[in-house]
Scaffold this motif. Structure first.
Motif, PDB file in Angstrom:
ATOM      1  N   ASN A   1      32.688  26.659 122.168  1.00 16.11           N
ATOM      2  CA  ASN A   1      32.678  26.632 120.734  1.00 16.11           C
ATOM      3  C   ASN A   1      33.383  27.947 120.023  1.00 16.11           C
ATOM      4  O   ASN A   1      34.841  28.001 119.184  1.00 16.11           O
ATOM      5  CB  ASN A   1      31.200  26.681 119.746  1.00 16.11           C
ATOM      6  N   GLU A   2      33.563  29.206 120.644  1.00 17.11           N
ATOM      7  CA  GLU A   2      34.051  30.462 120.117  1.00 17.11           C
ATOM      8  C   GLU A   2      36.137  29.650 120.352  1.00 17.11           C
ATOM      9  O   GLU A   2      37.003  30.266 119.764  1.00 17.11           O
ATOM     10  CB  GLU A   2      34.428  31.367 121.200  1.00 17.11           C
ATOM     11  N   GLU A   3      36.170  29.408 121.636  1.00 20.60           N
ATOM     12  CA  GLU A   3      37.483  28.625 122.103  1.00 20.60           C
ATOM     13  C   GLU A   3      37.923  27.970 121.181  1.00 20.60           C
ATOM     14  O   GLU A   3      39.590  27.849 120.710  1.00 20.60           O
ATOM     15  CB  GLU A   3      37.341  28.759 123.054  1.00 20.60           C
ATOM     16  N   ILE A   4      37.352  26.624 120.585  1.00 17.71           N
ATOM     17  CA  ILE A   4      37.693  26.573 119.283  1.00 17.71           C
ATOM     18  C   ILE A   4      38.329  26.670 118.351  1.00 17.71           C
ATOM     19  O   ILE A   4      39.081  26.124 118.239  1.00 17.71           O
ATOM     20  CB  ILE A   4      36.711  24.790 119.791  1.00 17.71           C
ATOM     21  N   ALA A   5      37.350  27.364 118.356  1.00 20.05           N
ATOM     22  CA  ALA A   5      37.547  28.595 116.837  1.00 20.05           C
ATOM     23  C   ALA A   5      38.993  28.707 116.843  1.00 20.05           C
ATOM     24  O   ALA A   5      40.421  29.089 116.642  1.00 20.05           O
ATOM     25  CB  ALA A   5      36.773  29.098 116.483  1.00 20.05           C
ATOM     26  N   VAL A   6      39.243  29.320 117.841  1.00 18.19           N
ATOM     27  CA  VAL A   6      40.135  30.068 118.283  1.00 18.19           C
ATOM     28  C   VAL A   6      41.742  29.037 117.990  1.00 18.19           C
ATOM     29  O   VAL A   6      42.911  29.453 117.453  1.00 18.19           O
ATOM     30  CB  VAL A   6      40.405  31.185 119.650  1.00 18.19           C
ATOM     31  N   SER A   7      41.870  28.211 118.838  1.00 20.29           N
ATOM     32  CA  SER A   7      42.876  27.490 119.332  1.00 20.29           C
ATOM     33  C   SER A   7      43.044  26.134 117.761  1.00 20.29           C
ATOM     34  O   SER A   7      44.046  26.268 117.736  1.00 20.29           O
ATOM     35  CB  SER A   7      42.180  25.890 120.202  1.00 20.29           C
ATOM     36  N   GLN A   8      41.834  26.448 116.564  1.00 24.56           N
ATOM     37  CA  GLN A   8      42.042  25.372 115.753  1.00 24.56           C
ATOM     38  C   GLN A   8      43.221  26.729 114.353  1.00 24.56           C
ATOM     39  O   GLN A   8      43.569  26.228 113.788  1.00 24.56           O
ATOM     40  CB  GLN A   8      40.630  25.291 114.538  1.00 24.56           C
ATOM     41  N   ASN A   9      42.911  27.752 114.711  1.00 30.22           N
ATOM     42  CA  ASN A   9      43.673  28.942 114.314  1.00 30.22           C
ATOM     43  C   ASN A   9      45.152  28.607 114.787  1.00 30.22           C
ATOM     44  O   ASN A   9      46.272  28.588 113.311  1.00 30.22           O
ATOM     45  CB  ASN A   9      43.183  30.512 114.458  1.00 30.22           C
ATOM     46  N   GLU A  10      45.558  28.105 115.969  1.00 33.75           N
ATOM     47  CA  GLU A  10      46.475  28.075 116.224  1.00 33.75           C
ATOM     48  C   GLU A  10      47.415  26.454 115.974  1.00 33.75           C
ATOM     49  O   GLU A  10      48.441  26.466 116.193  1.00 33.75           O
ATOM     50  CB  GLU A  10      47.361  27.915 118.101  1.00 33.75           C
ATOM     51  N   LEU A  11      46.731  25.847 115.430  1.00 31.06           N
ATOM     52  CA  LEU A  11      47.305  24.692 114.440  1.00 31.06           C
ATOM     53  C   LEU A  11      47.569  24.823 113.350  1.00 31.06           C
ATOM     54  O   LEU A  11      48.005  23.852 112.481  1.00 31.06           O
ATOM     55  CB  LEU A  11      45.695  23.764 114.402  1.00 31.06           C
ATOM     56  N   LYS A  12      47.761  25.990 112.499  1.00 27.20           N
ATOM     57  CA  LYS A  12      47.207  26.627 111.061  1.00 27.20           C
ATOM     58  C   LYS A  12      49.276  25.383 111.137  1.00 27.20           C
ATOM     59  O   LYS A  12      50.265  26.424 111.639  1.00 27.20           O
ATOM     60  CB  LYS A  12      47.554  27.640 110.886  1.00 27.20           C
ATOM     61  N   GLY A  13      49.437  25.226 110.310  1.00 21.54           N
ATOM     62  CA  GLY A  13      51.313  25.070 109.894  1.00 21.54           C
ATOM     63  C   GLY A  13      50.761  23.320 110.510  1.00 21.54           C
ATOM     64  O   GLY A  13      52.292  23.422 110.276  1.00 21.54           O
ATOM     65  N   LYS A  14      50.430  23.038 110.957  1.00 21.23           N
ATOM     66  CA  LYS A  14      50.947  21.733 111.864  1.00 21.23           C
ATOM     67  C   LYS A  14      51.133  20.930 111.082  1.00 21.23           C
ATOM     68  O   LYS A  14      52.515  20.446 111.493  1.00 21.23           O
ATOM     69  CB  LYS A  14      49.780  21.338 113.144  1.00 21.23           C
ATOM     70  N   ASP A  15      51.017  21.054 110.028  1.00 17.63           N
ATOM     71  CA  ASP A  15      51.169  19.732 109.188  1.00 17.63           C
ATOM     72  C   ASP A  15      52.518  20.128 108.372  1.00 17.63           C
ATOM     73  O   ASP A  15      52.991  18.908 107.921  1.00 17.63           O
ATOM     74  CB  ASP A  15      49.841  19.467 107.751  1.00 17.63           C
ATOM     75  N   ASP A  16      53.185  21.147 107.961  1.00 17.02           N
ATOM     76  CA  ASP A  16      53.862  21.302 107.573  1.00 17.02           C
ATOM     77  C   ASP A  16      55.494  21.332 108.329  1.00 17.02           C
ATOM     78  O   ASP A  16      56.271  20.831 107.875  1.00 17.02           O
ATOM     79  CB  ASP A  16      53.898  23.063 106.536  1.00 17.02           C
ATOM     80  N   THR A  17      55.363  21.521 109.773  1.00 16.65           N
ATOM     81  CA  THR A  17      56.749  22.148 110.544  1.00 16.65           C
ATOM     82  C   THR A  17      55.972  20.000 111.024  1.00 16.65           C
ATOM     83  O   THR A  17      57.507  20.367 110.889  1.00 16.65           O
ATOM     84  CB  THR A  17      54.984  22.465 111.870  1.00 16.65           C
ATOM     85  N   THR A  18      55.553  19.369 111.254  1.00 21.49           N
ATOM     86  CA  THR A  18      55.479  17.697 110.568  1.00 21.49           C
ATOM     87  C   THR A  18      56.451  17.235 109.463  1.00 21.49           C
ATOM     88  O   THR A  18      57.130  16.041 110.426  1.00 21.49           O
ATOM     89  CB  THR A  18      53.962  16.810 111.259  1.00 21.49           C
TER      90      THR A  18
END
Length: 571
Positions: free
Chosen positions: A241-258
């Motif tokens: 769950n901790e690793e998922i929380a970190v990975s979800q932060n890394e996904l910020k800006g994905k929609d804008d970039t796409t």
């Protein structure tokens, strides 16, 4: 023996309100004559309708009512069976079906179908198919025995031999056999349940006596192991769950970039189209000296300036396009990185689901162990009670096994009886006994009609016919006149067999227009030789050419049409 005495009908087919009455036992031979359409064959339809609720010819029920009066069509047949006198009365508009026995009407509480079944099976003891084989030979809807399918041939012979009772008994036994099979399955299942319960209890008792309290110690140790495994799984869950929380932060800006990538790709397409347009313009000025529209020569100075302008524009667009491609590549790399992170999150969620399932399995296993411990503690206090239960189960199993043996034995008896009663059992033996007699009689009658062939029916009622020269034929190889001789021989044979068995034995024989079609003069004379040798027979011949045979009959019945209605006149 069925002795038909009289038939009376009115408003039936071409007959009107005035009843037509014919005495069926008045004379040994009766000729029925009349012109075509005068209503001679109505006698056959009336007789079959009264007895079997269906006409001899193919006529719908509503068409049997006289079309002029259109009501109160009624047919009445009187006959004797042994010492009992019966009258069967059947009508249309209104529907009537009555059976009188010695002047008293039989109970009509049952349905019409059951009432008809009682008439055929209990009183007359023959059905429609047998009746038209033994009593009637007609030229319209009559189906000769030799044209029937083997199954129907067998039904006719079984009726004549009075062995259909075996089939009825077989039907009853079939139902009993089915019930016994269900009962056998139920009893067997009951025995298996008791036996399974006994074995389970015995096994449990043995394990209790052998293991004692050691089982509980092992169970408690297993619970401790499960608890430790649960803690390990929960730690893994927390880390995931901790690793998922970190990975979800890394996904910020994905929609804008796409979204930005899609816009850049659209711009790339637009620039490529502009470059293509300017290249076409440049190629035009390079390749053409004259205007294709007005055909005038293009000024060299203007042409040079235009080519230079288009070349500069193309250079600028291609330079911008190169920068745009580089930017698109950067965004594609970012999107790829985002997708990689998303896949990582999906894999971790899948691992979380697996761990959740494992935790549920551990809990279920621990709960079951606790339940077993609880049950064991209760049963440990009553081992003697379990032993008593085993004694009771043993006695119950003995009773069930005895019941199973009884049901199996009863079913075996029914199976044997069904084997005896089926088509290959007792019926086959009886038919095998009578087939030689049938063949002897058939060939006797054929010889009496000067038809010298060897006619043979096998036990499946398939025919073989051999000529004097031993050529082999079947029924369909012969002319219509020869077929008629075979049909007549079979008819007289069935009547003889019926008389032997006293099954469908009757005084009545009706032949419809057999002299008007297939039989020649010699065949007719041969036929009369046969009927003159018969005793206690009342034979009716229907013909529209009967005036040349008046001297051969002891009674004449003449039909005529008068004012669109059929009536009888003095012969």
């Amino acid at each position: 023996m069925i002795v038909f005495k009289k038939i009376k009908y009115q408003n039936f087919l071409s007959s009107g309100n005035i009843p037509i009455e014919i005495e069926l036992d008045k004379a040994s031979t009766t000729l029925i004559v009349g012109t075509n359409g005068s209503g001679k064959s109505t006698l056959l339809d009336a007789l079959c309708f009264a007895l079997f609720n269906k006409p001899f010819r193919i006529i719908k029920k509503e068409q049997m009512v006289n079309t002029i009066n259109n009501s109160e069509a009624i047919v009445e047949v009187e006959f004797m069976v042994g010492t009992k006198n019966y009258i069967v009365r059947r009508g249309i508009k209104p529907n009537i079906f009555e059976i009188m026995c010695d002047g008293e009407q039989l109970n009509q509480d049952a349905s019409t179908i059951d009432y008809q079944k009682y008439l055929e099976q209990n009183i007359m003891k023959l059905n429609y198919r047998s009746f038209i084989q033994v009593v009637i030979l007609g030229s319209s809807s009559y189906e000769p025995f030799m044209k029937m399918k083997p199954r129907y041939r067998r039904e006719v012979v079984e009726e004549i031999l009075d062995i259909r009772v075996f089939g009825l008994m077989d039907l009853i036994l079939r139902s009993q056999q089915s019930d016994l099979q269900k009962k056998l399955t139920e009893v067997r299942h009951q025995c298996e349940l008791i036996k399974s319960k006994y074995e389970t209890e015995a096994k449990y008792l043995k394990s209790m006596e052998q293991a004692g309290n050691d089982n509980q110690t092992v169970a408690l140790k297993k619970i401790e192991e499960n608890e430790q495994n649960r803690l390990d799984y929960e730690q893994k869950l927390q880390k995931l769950n901790e690793e998922i929380a970190v990975s979800q932060n890394e996904l910020k800006g994905k929609d804008d970039t796409t979204s930005k990538l899609k816009e850049l790709e659209k711009l790339e397409t637009k620039i490529e189209q502009n470059v293509s347009t300017h290249k076409k313009t440049l190629d035009f000025f390079k390749e053409n000296d004259n205007c294709p529209v007005c055909t005038q020569k293009i000024d060299e100075h203007f042409k040079g300036e235009k080519c230079e302008s288009e070349q500069n524009t193309i250079s600028k667009l291609e330079g911008g396009l190169q920068q745009l491609v580089e930017e698109i590549s950067k965004h594609e790399q970012k999107v790829f990185a985002f997708d990689k992170v998303s896949n990582k999150i999906s894999n971790m969620n899948l691992e979380i689901a697996k761990i959740g399932s494992s935790l549920e399995a551990l809990k279920s296993h621990s709960d079951q162990i606790q339940l077993d411990i609880s049950n064991a503690s209760k049963k440990n206090t009553d081992i003697e009670g379990i032993k008593r239960d085993l004694d009771d189960l043993s006695a119950e199993l003995g009773v069930a096994d005895g019941h199973l043996t009884d049901v199996q034995e009863e079913k075996d008896y029914v199976d044997v009886l069904r084997t005896i009663l089926n088509d290959k059992g007792a019926k086959a033996q009886i038919i095998r006994k009578y087939v030689p007699i049938m063949n002897k009689l058939i060939n006797k009658y054929l010889q009496q009609m000067d038809f010298f062939v060897s006619f043979h029916l096998d036990e499946e009622f398939n025919e073989t016919v051999k000529s004097r020269f031993r050529d082999t034929f079947n029924y369909n190889n012969f002319s219509e006149g020869e077929k008629m001789r075979i049909d007549l021989a079979l008819l007289f044979t069935w009547r003889d067999i019926a008389r032997m068995k006293n099954s469908t034995n009757t005084n009545l024989l009706i032949l419809d227009e057999i002299f008007d079609s297939s039989l020649d003069g010699q065949g007719t004379d041969d036929f009369f030789k046969i009927i003159k040798s018969l005793e206690r027979e009342n034979i009716f011949i229907i013909s529209h050419k009967g005036d040349i045979m008046f001297d051969k009959f002891s009674n004449i019945v003449r039909y005529e049409k008068y004012k669109n209605f059929t009536r009888l006149v003095n012969a």
